[in-house]
Design a protein around this motif. Structure first.
Motif, PDB file in Angstrom:
ATOM      1  N   ALA A 138       1.951   6.309  17.832  1.00  0.00           N
ATOM      2  CA  ALA A 138       2.738   6.009  19.037  1.00  0.00           C
ATOM      3  C   ALA A 138       4.088   5.364  18.729  1.00  0.00           C
ATOM      4  N   VAL A 139       4.407   5.185  17.447  1.00  0.00           N
ATOM      5  CA  VAL A 139       5.693   4.553  17.110  1.00  0.00           C
ATOM      6  C   VAL A 139       6.826   5.394  17.704  1.00  0.00           C
ATOM      7  N   PRO A 140       7.697   4.778  18.508  1.00  0.00           N
ATOM      8  CA  PRO A 140       8.731   5.578  19.187  1.00  0.00           C
ATOM      9  C   PRO A 140       9.702   6.213  18.193  1.00  0.00           C
ATOM     10  N   GLU A 141      10.309   7.278  18.636  1.00  0.00           N
ATOM     11  CA  GLU A 141      11.356   7.958  17.874  1.00  0.00           C
ATOM     12  C   GLU A 141      12.403   6.937  17.393  1.00  0.00           C
ATOM     13  N   GLY A 142      12.757   7.038  16.121  1.00  0.00           N
ATOM     14  CA  GLY A 142      13.835   6.173  15.604  1.00  0.00           C
ATOM     15  C   GLY A 142      13.356   4.814  15.141  1.00  0.00           C
ATOM     16  N   ALA A 143      12.083   4.495  15.377  1.00  0.00           N
ATOM     17  CA  ALA A 143      11.560   3.191  14.960  1.00  0.00           C
ATOM     18  C   ALA A 143      10.664   3.339  13.740  1.00  0.00           C
ATOM     19  N   LEU A 144      10.474   2.222  13.060  1.00  0.00           N
ATOM     20  CA  LEU A 144       9.670   2.182  11.844  1.00  0.00           C
ATOM     21  C   LEU A 144       8.685   1.032  11.995  1.00  0.00           C
ATOM     22  N   LEU A 145       7.416   1.297  11.679  1.00  0.00           N
ATOM     23  CA  LEU A 145       6.397   0.250  11.748  1.00  0.00           C
ATOM     24  C   LEU A 145       6.309  -0.467  10.409  1.00  0.00           C
ATOM     25  N   VAL A 146       6.469  -1.788  10.454  1.00  0.00           N
ATOM     26  CA  VAL A 146       6.332  -2.634   9.271  1.00  0.00           C
ATOM     27  C   VAL A 146       4.906  -3.165   9.294  1.00  0.00           C
ATOM     28  N   LEU A 147       4.046  -2.549   8.497  1.00  0.00           N
ATOM     29  CA  LEU A 147       2.619  -2.881   8.524  1.00  0.00           C
ATOM     30  C   LEU A 147       2.314  -3.834   7.372  1.00  0.00           C
ATOM     31  N   ASP A 148       2.145  -5.104   7.717  1.00  0.00           N
ATOM     32  CA  ASP A 148       1.911  -6.142   6.706  1.00  0.00           C
ATOM     33  C   ASP A 148       0.414  -6.244   6.437  1.00  0.00           C
ATOM     34  N   GLU A 149       0.016  -5.798   5.257  1.00  0.00           N
ATOM     35  CA  GLU A 149      -1.396  -5.810   4.891  1.00  0.00           C
ATOM     36  C   GLU A 149      -1.676  -6.795   3.761  1.00  0.00           C
ATOM     37  N   ALA A 150      -1.025  -7.955   3.837  1.00  0.00           N
ATOM     38  CA  ALA A 150      -1.171  -8.969   2.779  1.00  0.00           C
ATOM     39  C   ALA A 150      -2.620  -9.369   2.583  1.00  0.00           C
ATOM     40  N   TYR A 151      -3.407  -9.340   3.667  1.00  0.00           N
ATOM     41  CA  TYR A 151      -4.792  -9.823   3.602  1.00  0.00           C
ATOM     42  C   TYR A 151      -5.804  -8.680   3.607  1.00  0.00           C
ATOM     43  N   SER A 152      -5.328  -7.461   3.354  1.00  0.00           N
ATOM     44  CA  SER A 152      -6.166  -6.269   3.530  1.00  0.00           C
ATOM     45  C   SER A 152      -7.463  -6.322   2.732  1.00  0.00           C
ATOM     46  N   GLU A 153      -7.433  -6.879   1.520  1.00  0.00           N
ATOM     47  CA  GLU A 153      -8.630  -6.853   0.661  1.00  0.00           C
ATOM     48  C   GLU A 153      -9.783  -7.660   1.252  1.00  0.00           C
ATOM     49  N   PHE A 154      -9.466  -8.621   2.130  1.00  0.00           N
ATOM     50  CA  PHE A 154     -10.516  -9.475   2.700  1.00  0.00           C
ATOM     51  C   PHE A 154     -11.160  -8.868   3.952  1.00  0.00           C
ATOM     52  N   ALA A 155     -10.568  -7.822   4.473  1.00  0.00           N
ATOM     53  CA  ALA A 155     -10.978  -7.307   5.780  1.00  0.00           C
ATOM     54  C   ALA A 155     -12.256  -6.487   5.676  1.00  0.00           C
ATOM     55  N   ILE A 169       9.199  -2.497  14.067  1.00  0.00           N
ATOM     56  CA  ILE A 169       8.077  -3.161  14.748  1.00  0.00           C
ATOM     57  C   ILE A 169       7.237  -3.826  13.659  1.00  0.00           C
ATOM     58  N   TYR A 170       7.081  -5.131  13.768  1.00  0.00           N
ATOM     59  CA  TYR A 170       6.264  -5.837  12.780  1.00  0.00           C
ATOM     60  C   TYR A 170       4.848  -5.977  13.303  1.00  0.00           C
ATOM     61  N   PHE A 171       3.895  -5.684  12.410  1.00  0.00           N
ATOM     62  CA  PHE A 171       2.488  -5.773  12.800  1.00  0.00           C
ATOM     63  C   PHE A 171       1.678  -6.101  11.554  1.00  0.00           C
ATOM     64  N   ALA A 172       0.952  -7.211  11.574  1.00  0.00           N
ATOM     65  CA  ALA A 172       0.127  -7.605  10.444  1.00  0.00           C
ATOM     66  C   ALA A 172      -1.326  -7.328  10.773  1.00  0.00           C
ATOM     67  N   ASN A 173      -2.005  -6.653   9.863  1.00  0.00           N
ATOM     68  CA  ASN A 173      -3.427  -6.369  10.050  1.00  0.00           C
ATOM     69  C   ASN A 173      -4.146  -6.462   8.716  1.00  0.00           C
ATOM     70  N   PRO A 174      -5.010  -7.482   8.534  1.00  0.00           N
ATOM     71  CA  PRO A 174      -5.343  -8.569   9.461  1.00  0.00           C
ATOM     72  C   PRO A 174      -4.128  -9.448   9.757  1.00  0.00           C
ATOM     73  N   ASP A 175      -4.272 -10.236  10.819  1.00  0.00           N
ATOM     74  CA  ASP A 175      -3.158 -11.053  11.286  1.00  0.00           C
ATOM     75  C   ASP A 175      -3.122 -12.418  10.602  1.00  0.00           C
ATOM     76  N   VAL A 230      17.400  -4.107  17.575  1.00  0.00           N
ATOM     77  CA  VAL A 230      16.257  -4.909  18.024  1.00  0.00           C
ATOM     78  C   VAL A 230      15.067  -4.736  17.088  1.00  0.00           C
ATOM     79  N   VAL A 231      14.372  -5.832  16.877  1.00  0.00           N
ATOM     80  CA  VAL A 231      13.142  -5.834  16.086  1.00  0.00           C
ATOM     81  C   VAL A 231      12.042  -6.466  16.942  1.00  0.00           C
ATOM     82  N   VAL A 232      10.929  -5.763  17.061  1.00  0.00           N
ATOM     83  CA  VAL A 232       9.833  -6.254  17.894  1.00  0.00           C
ATOM     84  C   VAL A 232       8.762  -6.897  17.014  1.00  0.00           C
TER      85      VAL A 232
END
Lengths: 372, 372
Positions: free
Chosen positions: A184-201, A160-166, A111-113
């Motif tokens: 808080a990332v659960p055991e066995g899971a990996l957070l995919v942190l998409d920071e494509a727009y990070s420079e603008f934040a 777990i996919y999460f974009a910041n900024p979105d 599963v991918v959230v």
């Protein structure tokens, strides 16, 4: 389909659809070119002249394969980000790297959230490697870290996919909230942190994360703030053991050589980056003013695009978008309700935003909904 | 490896090795640059000036994503090859497309037939998607169509890899032989016909194949005769239903925009292509003469490289190659016996081949094996 042309089980299960229709395709269908290219969150302010010059110089030697180790760029990015070169993998844009990550760590059926309406290309890769998507809704037009974590716990998610900024809403969370999410990332899971727009934040958005933190891998790109979408240069920062895994499956000679050299030149021109960021800030203000003038509401943005709340439903926004296309304006919109009450406009030069302004007037008048 | 960083089953089974070490890596290890870059079958005569100019012009607009449909290039290639656009898929070099093909049609555990010592990157992709390689030996320093077909029949293979002309031996089969091979592809199997070097081959080498023939998919590239290895533009020609499958899994926005535009310009400059081919023919003759001068034997070549038979075993050739590297000459060699009695030298400008000549004299003398 005959036996000889049969597809493997996973590809056989996939639709023939594509995550995004390119503006060139829309132009061919319409039989004319857009006069404002504001739909793909490209950066119309363009890359550093230093990068353009470096690429043009490198083009004369395009007979050489690029360095499969991306050595120079990888080392420069490591220094730039304060991590070791072993924490960095470079690839053909974040899109390409997301595909490799999914292939590397996801066992078919896992599963991918992600969020309803979040990045379709990531979902495309998850489906493409047999993953099972589990989606949570946005909360107040932003991704919902608590809901994502909770869903991951409940489903035993692998990613777990999460974009910041979105994207597509341009909303953002402060660094502290992201850091709490990582914790808080659960055991066995990996957070995919998409920071494509990070420079603008705004300052305080991008968290400090130990690159060896095994709970997260973050993605960056030269496509947005550095203005090099067509070059295809993205990178990920993560634990060395995870990063090393990409070498098992990536297309080692897949990088365009001029793009490698151009990205390195772009990285050295941080003055240009700062100038771009200020231009984007001005363009966001201009887009907000245009929206207001037409009785629409621009949502706050930490990116190089603005979600404009049209105040009605998805049908209305879709018709508005079609009307804008008819006026030569390329824009896009979120895919799901209630975010699809918005249209999404990329920042660009004033002349293009002026065309957006004029076109909005024409189209809203025709739709009988111009602000009184 | 912790639970969180676990790899999916297939990647977990793969070694961390890479198909090829790039010349830049060897240069970094040696602490100095090569003076003759003759190891990767790059085309040192370079691309059409028209292509270089088109890329440099396009670089200024690199902020735009490339057209995900590759529309213009795809249509031009269709016209050039006398097929429909629906028969053509464009991707990031043949390497990238081979990976996609394997992913698209190969069910993990299925057998893929190739030759001992044939293209390692293809094998890398087969392993990468869980395929089982079955290899047949070369016959007289050429791939053996009959043995490949026979092995495919015996193993119920899903794919058969065959390069014509061949790499690394530069040998070739006439079109009639390839056509007979296509006719003999067993039920349920697909022939992967790698024609990366086709433009260099003598007339009568490249077969006429109906693009809708369901037994074969052929691969072409801008990396060799067109001199654009660093651009990453390859394409495949095959049945429309198979070609359409790539859209289910490819990285739609993966192509470098300047490379798309440059390849289109290169295709329009067939005069430059002809000039390149004649330069390559001269370089092959020069390499043969150099080999002869040093008591070695150049094998016949239908490519832009020459396999030089050093007349001894793989250890000897390997030591010779190391000696050449010490003299600033980048070359490679076949990976398996008895082909590894050869070294493989790419065609390049006379000045680089002169350096090869001088270096061979030094190294062979030091090895006590200079021709008397």
């Amino acid at each position: 389909m005959t036996d000889r042309l049969r597809f493997a089980p996973i590809p056989a299960s996939l639709p023939a659809t594509v995550p995004f229709t390119g503006p060139e395709t829309l132009e061919r269908r319409a039989g004319r070119a857009f006069t404002a290219r504001l739909g793909a969150n490209e950066n119309g302010f363009g890359p550093s002249p230093r990068a353009i010059e470096a690429m043009a110089r490198a083009d004369a030697e395009i007979w050489k394969y690029g360095d499969p180790d991306n050595y120079e760029l990888r080392h420069a990015l490591a220094a730039h980000n304060g991590v070791r070169p072993e924490n960095i993998i470079i690839g053909e844009g974040i899109d390409g790297l997301l595909g490799l990550l999914v292939r590397l760590v996801l066992t078919p059926g896992e599963v991918v959230v992600t969020s309803e309406g979040a990045y379709p290309t990531f979902n495309y890769h998850v489906a493409g490697f047999g993953g099972v998507l589990s989606k949570v809704p946005y909360l107040d037009d932003a991704e919902d870290p608590d809901a994502l974590i909770e869903r991951a716990e409940k489903t035993g998610a692998r990613l777990i996919y999460f974009a910041n900024p979105d994207n597509p809403m341009a909303s953002w969370h402060p660094a502290s909230r992201v850091e709490a999410m990582v914790a808080a990332v659960p055991e066995g899971a990996l957070l995919v942190l998409d920071e494509a727009y990070s420079e603008f934040a705004p300052e305080g958005t991008i968290p400090e994360i130990d690159p060896e933190d095994e709970r997260v891998i973050r993605f960056r790109t030269f496509s947005k703030a550095y203005g090099m979408a067509g070059a295809r240069v993205g990178y990920a920062i993560g634990p060395a053991r995870l990063i090393a895994g990409f070498d098992r499956i990536r297309n080692h000679f897949g990088m365009n050589r001029s793009a490698q050299i151009g990205a390195l030149a772009a990285l050295t021109d941080q003055d240009w980056l700062r100038l771009t960021i200020s231009k984007v800030r001005e363009a966001r203000a201009q887009i907000s003013a245009i929206a207001r003038k037409h009785g629409l509401v621009a949502l706050p943005s930490a990116t190089n695009f603005v979600a404009i709340d049209c105040g009605r439903d998805g049908d209305f926004a879709r018709r508005l978008l079609e009307g804008l296309a008819g006026q030569g304006i390329f824009a896009r919109m979120p895919g799901v309700s209630p975010q699809d009450r918005c249209i999404r406009v990329s920042c660009g030069p004033t002349v293009e935003l002026d065309r957006l302004d004029a076109a909005l007037g024409v189209v809203l008048a025709a739709m009988g909904s111009a602000a009184g």
